[in-house]
Design a protein around this motif. Structure first.
Motif, short mmCIF file in Angstrom:
data_model
loop_
_atom_site.label_atom_id
_atom_site.label_comp_id
_atom_site.label_asym_id
_atom_site.label_seq_id
_atom_site.Cartn_x
_atom_site.Cartn_y
_atom_site.Cartn_z
N HIS A 145 0.83 -1.21 0.00
CA HIS A 145 0.00 0.00 0.00
C HIS A 145 0.86 1.26 0.00
O HIS A 145 0.53 2.25 -0.66
CB HIS A 145 -0.95 0.00 1.21
N THR A 146 1.94 1.22 0.76
CA THR A 146 2.82 2.38 0.80
C THR A 146 3.47 2.62 -0.55
O THR A 146 3.57 3.76 -1.02
CB THR A 146 3.91 2.21 1.88
N ILE A 147 3.89 1.54 -1.22
CA ILE A 147 4.49 1.67 -2.55
C ILE A 147 3.47 2.23 -3.53
O ILE A 147 3.79 3.09 -4.37
CB ILE A 147 5.01 0.31 -3.03
N ARG A 148 2.23 1.76 -3.45
CA ARG A 148 1.18 2.27 -4.35
C ARG A 148 0.95 3.75 -4.14
O ARG A 148 0.86 4.53 -5.09
CB ARG A 148 -0.12 1.49 -4.16
N VAL A 149 0.85 4.15 -2.86
CA VAL A 149 0.63 5.56 -2.55
C VAL A 149 1.82 6.40 -3.03
O VAL A 149 1.64 7.48 -3.61
CB VAL A 149 0.40 5.76 -1.04
N MET A 150 3.03 5.91 -2.80
CA MET A 150 4.22 6.62 -3.26
C MET A 150 4.23 6.73 -4.78
O MET A 150 4.56 7.78 -5.35
CB MET A 150 5.48 5.88 -2.78
#
Length: 367
Positions: free
Chosen positions: A335-340
């Motif tokens: 999720h963090t990678i997607r948001v980034m």
């Protein structure tokens, strides 16, 4: 002095409604109660009581500390143990990148070619990023930011409704109830040691001027996010999700959007609601099919893969993973990678749109 007093009055009225309806949603066990409760509460109550429409709203200057804090907490998900997933999650991360691009392109095609939205409105509405951040960004780019808010609200609401239901079929309804109870167990400001509290404040405050000095786009968000990520990966700080701030952010953003929605006739919103539902099914269908196919290919549990892929809010989905016993680092990492990916790429797309005169608020969907 009068504008300041007016802002304070609006904050008091809006927050009072928001906290009340948020607690009602919490009593009924609904997910993200203060976000959904604030938005729907302010929207419905102010919409039904005309005198309140001019007395609700969150002033713009309140959003700056909210976004600084959000950036800090998002960056806090990059902890040292997450690095272990970089090498072993190459296939899933690459697939998520492709799914995000595909979902965005299909959403753009639907909204622009079929519904006749402008490019920037279609992009902000269909991009599968964090709703709080996209809503804030849209305030600077389009007049009808409530349309963007509606699209993301519908998407997240569908995730909130469907994901716990799917998990309940596997783990039982009691686990869903436990997930809401866990929201109350987030650490409070008063329970934090002074070092952690000062670290949170320092990263949030220093992130903005550093980002502006380096000419980083969206400095309020990206600045503290980058600093927080670096410090957490190196193990210098460890900032938890802070209960009061998570609630404050939900109330500020939900209440603000609800106030804007209350001033718009429902007949106008009904058209956008239909488009938002179709776009949400496009996004969720794309991620759901991708997660299922990848789970069959890799042997990873489908529910775990779905939680890692489905764009339903970083905090909420990660929390569900924790309560239901799945690998929280795996879910949080994706999720963090997607948001980034969304927020590091979005400024370049916006710059391209500005260069080619695609920044327009011409939102006239076909009937």
């Amino acid at each position: 002095m009068r504008p300041v007093l007016s802002d304070i009055q609006n904050i008091i009225v809006t927050s009072s409604i928001a906290f009340f309806t948020g607690h009602v949603f919490k009593i009924f066990g609904l997910p993200a109660p203060f976000l959904l409760g604030s938005l729907f509460g302010v929207w419905v109550i102010a919409g039904l009581i005309p005198p309140l429409r001019s007395r609700v709203g969150i002033p713009r200057w309140v959003f700056v500390p909210v976004i600084l804090g959000l950036g800090t907490l998002i960056g806090a998900n990059f902890r040292p143990d997450i690095l272990a997933h970089i090498g072993s999650s190459g296939i899933t991360v690459a697939t998520m990148f492709l799914a995000t691009i595909l979902a965005t392109l299909v959403g753009l095609f639907y909204l622009m070619q079929i519904r006749r939205y402008s490019f920037i409105m279609a992009l902000l509405s269909c991009i599968p990023g964090g709703q709080a951040e996209v809503i804030t960004i849209s305030r600077d780019l389009v007049e009808k930011d409530y349309v963007v808010a509606l699209f993301h609200l519908v998407r997240v609401a569908l995730v909130f409704c469907s994901t716990p239901f799917i998990l309940a079929l596997v783990e039982g309804q009691a686990a869903v109830t436990a997930s809401n109870m866990a929201l109350q167990s987030m650490p409070s400001f008063v329970s934090l040691d002074i070092k952690t509290l000062l670290s949170f404040i320092a990263i949030a405050i220093c992130g903005l001027p550093i980002a502006r000095l380096l000419h980083i786009p969206m400095p309020q968000l990206i600045g503290p996010l980058m600093i927080s990520s670096a410090l957490h990966i190196l193990g210098f700080v460890e900032i938890p999700r802070i209960s009061e701030f998570v609630i404050l952010a939900q109330v500020a953003i939900g209440g603000s959007v609800g106030a804007r929605l209350a001033r718009v006739p429902f007949v106008e919103l009904a058209v956008y609601l239909r488009d938002a539902l179709v776009n949400s099914f496009i996004v969720l269908g794309t991620y759901g099919i991708t997660a299922y196919g990848l789970s069959e290919l890799t042997g990873v549990d489908f529910i775990k893969m779905l939680l890692a892929f489905v764009p339903g809010g970083l905090y909420e989905v990660t929390l569900l993973a924790l309560i239901f016993g799945f690998d929280v680092a795996f879910v949080a990492f994706h999720h963090t990678i997607r948001v980034m990916m969304v927020f590091l790429g979005l400024p370049f797309v916006i710059a391209f749109a500005k260069k080619h005169n695609l920044i327009t608020d011409n939102v006239k969907p076909s009937q």
